[in-house]
Design an enzyme around this catalytic site. Structure first.
Site, short mmCIF file in Angstrom:
data_model
loop_
_atom_site.label_atom_id
_atom_site.label_comp_id
_atom_site.label_asym_id
_atom_site.label_seq_id
_atom_site.Cartn_x
_atom_site.Cartn_y
_atom_site.Cartn_z
N THR A 138 0.86 -1.19 0.00
CA THR A 138 0.00 0.00 0.00
C THR A 138 0.90 1.23 0.00
O THR A 138 1.35 1.67 -1.05
CB THR A 138 -0.99 -0.01 1.20
N LYS A 154 4.14 -6.99 3.94
CA LYS A 154 3.91 -5.58 3.63
C LYS A 154 3.64 -4.86 4.94
O LYS A 154 3.13 -5.43 5.91
CB LYS A 154 2.77 -5.39 2.65
N THR A 173 -0.77 -2.78 10.85
CA THR A 173 -1.29 -2.95 9.50
C THR A 173 -0.21 -3.59 8.66
O THR A 173 0.40 -2.98 7.82
CB THR A 173 -1.80 -1.68 8.84
N GLU A 214 6.41 4.93 7.32
CA GLU A 214 5.95 6.09 6.56
C GLU A 214 6.69 7.36 6.98
O GLU A 214 6.62 7.78 8.13
CB GLU A 214 4.45 6.27 6.75
N ASN A 220 -0.23 10.45 5.63
CA ASN A 220 -1.49 10.03 6.21
C ASN A 220 -2.58 11.08 6.10
O ASN A 220 -3.77 10.77 6.21
CB ASN A 220 -1.28 9.60 7.66
N THR A 274 -6.67 10.04 -0.85
CA THR A 274 -6.64 10.77 -2.11
C THR A 274 -5.44 10.40 -2.94
O THR A 274 -5.33 10.76 -4.09
CB THR A 274 -6.64 12.28 -1.86
#
Length: 397
Positions: free
Chosen positions: A143, A169, A180, A266, A392, A397
């Site tokens: 992702t 992942k 996640t 991230e 985040n 979007t």
């Protein structure tokens, strides 16, 4: 990359996402013994609920796993369960295997129904391109990941060469007790169900459950291991020499994948390793190590290359572990050197410039010597940056 005997992989773009691959399949030529560890979040995605039920009934005959990315199929009600079941049914139809031999996984945006026409078309395409190459599958489950996460190793048991391959992942919503993150481990080892379940839990406790990116535990997390027995070794039972040999191989794979997840956190620029030593017991060591890497104040201090050691002591203090704070010694360490910043729970004079140089490296080790026992534990995390907020803030979007 080593691939276990009898496994095939596929990854395709079925247009759930705008560009990248978004649907993958793992297939075994013969039934597998399987085990799974799942999210502790009370809110569980439909695939998690589905797989937990399947493994209760049929953990000795799993043939395939189908995974989509882009949509999590979480908080989707009865329709979400119908869609998870349909993913399994369609995969079973295309592979010619029983529906109860197929596990399902999803990752992506929560609260959105799966576009099942795209998913079903993707399953058809994926079955057509199954091969020995695991890379397309690894790409399909990503992702916000910026890198694929794979690792494999070999071990010899009973004179038979056994291969273990892991594909994972994870980049955000990563926190101890699963995150996640999805991880799929395949091996051609022959092992009993009891031994496989025990082996997986032991490994997960010291790998995926010792990492943190942002303190969030997701709705979709799972670690699945499939063992098809094609290596031809004698069936591995718990607590035997073969059990511990296979454990070491599986744990190597899980440990490497867990660290890859943290490295790809991230917006992350640094990896943080918290090493708690001389703790009174293992539970305390783990609690404190995880608390340190989960602290946003520690994460931001490391990002700013600020030797603000008090934040680390504070994180240890609220971890839930019982200890004497007046015995703690604290060190920062990296490839640039090592420096003591606290002794017996109090600050000591240190060179701020030297500390900043140590903290400027890519991997930072925080060593907390409790001087209250003989147990030790490690946990891994990453720094918290402006980029994390940016990623985040526009996730949908």
């Amino acid at each position: 990359m080593f691939t276990p005997s009898g496994f095939k992989f596929a990854g395709v773009h079925c247009k759930i996402k705008r560009k990248r691959k978004d649907l993958g399949i793992i297939f075994s030529e013969v039934p597998c013994v399987a085990a799974g560890v799942f999210t502790t979040n009370v809110v569980k995605a439909a695939p998690v609920i589905y797989d937990m039920e399947i493994l209760k009934k049929n953990s000795n005959g799993i043939r395939a796993v189908v995974v989509n990315s882009g949509v999590a199929n979480a908080c989707t009600g009865e329709q979400g369960m119908i869609n998870a079941r349909r993913m399994a049914e369609k995969t079973a139809e295309e592979l010619g295997v029983p529906v109860e031999s197929v596990l399902v996984s999803s990752t992506g945006v929560i609260g959105v129904q799966l576009p099942m026409d795209k998913v079903e078309n993707g399953i058809e395409e994926a079955v057509k391109v199954l091969s020995n190459d695991p890379l397309p599958f690894a790409e399909a489950i990503m992702t916000t990941d910026t890198k694929v996460k794979m690792h494999s190793t070999k071990v010899t048991i009973d004179g038979k060469e056994i291969t273990v391959l892991g594909i994972a992942k994870g980049s955000g919503m990563i926190h101890p007790n699963m995150a996640t993150m999805l991880s799929f481990i395949t091996t051609d080892a022959k092992i009993s169900e009891e031994a496989l379940k025990k082996l997986l839990k032991l490994s997960v406790d010291d790998s995926y459950n010792m990492i943190d990116v942002d303190g969030d535990t997701s709705t979709n997390d799972m670690v699945i291991v499939l063992a098809n027995g094609l290596a031809g070794n004698t069936t591995i039972q718990p607590e035997t020499d073969g059990f511990w040999k296979l454990y070491e191989a599986v744990h190597e794979v899980n440990q490497v994948l867990a660290e890859k997840i943290v490295e790809d956190g991230e917006g992350a620029t640094k990896v943080i390793e918290a090493h708690v030593v001389n703790a009174p017991d293992m539970k305390s060591a783990r609690l404190i190590a995880r608390s340190i890497v989960s602290s946003n104040l520690v994460k931001t201090a490391v990002y700013g290359e600020d030797a603000n050691w008090g934040r680390i002591i504070a994180a240890a203090g609220y971890s839930g572990a019982a200890f004497d704070p007046n015995k703690l010694d604290l060190f920062f360490e990296s490839e640039a050197g090592r420096i003591k910043v606290a002794e017996n729970g109090q600050g000591v004079p240190f060179d701020e410039e030297e500390a900043k140089k140590i903290l400027s490296e890519k991997k930072i080790r925080i060593i907390l010597d409790m001087k209250q026992g003989k147990e030790a534990a490690k946990a891994w995390g990453c720094d918290l940056t402006e980029k994390y907020v940016e990623i985040n803030g526009r996730y949908r979007t």
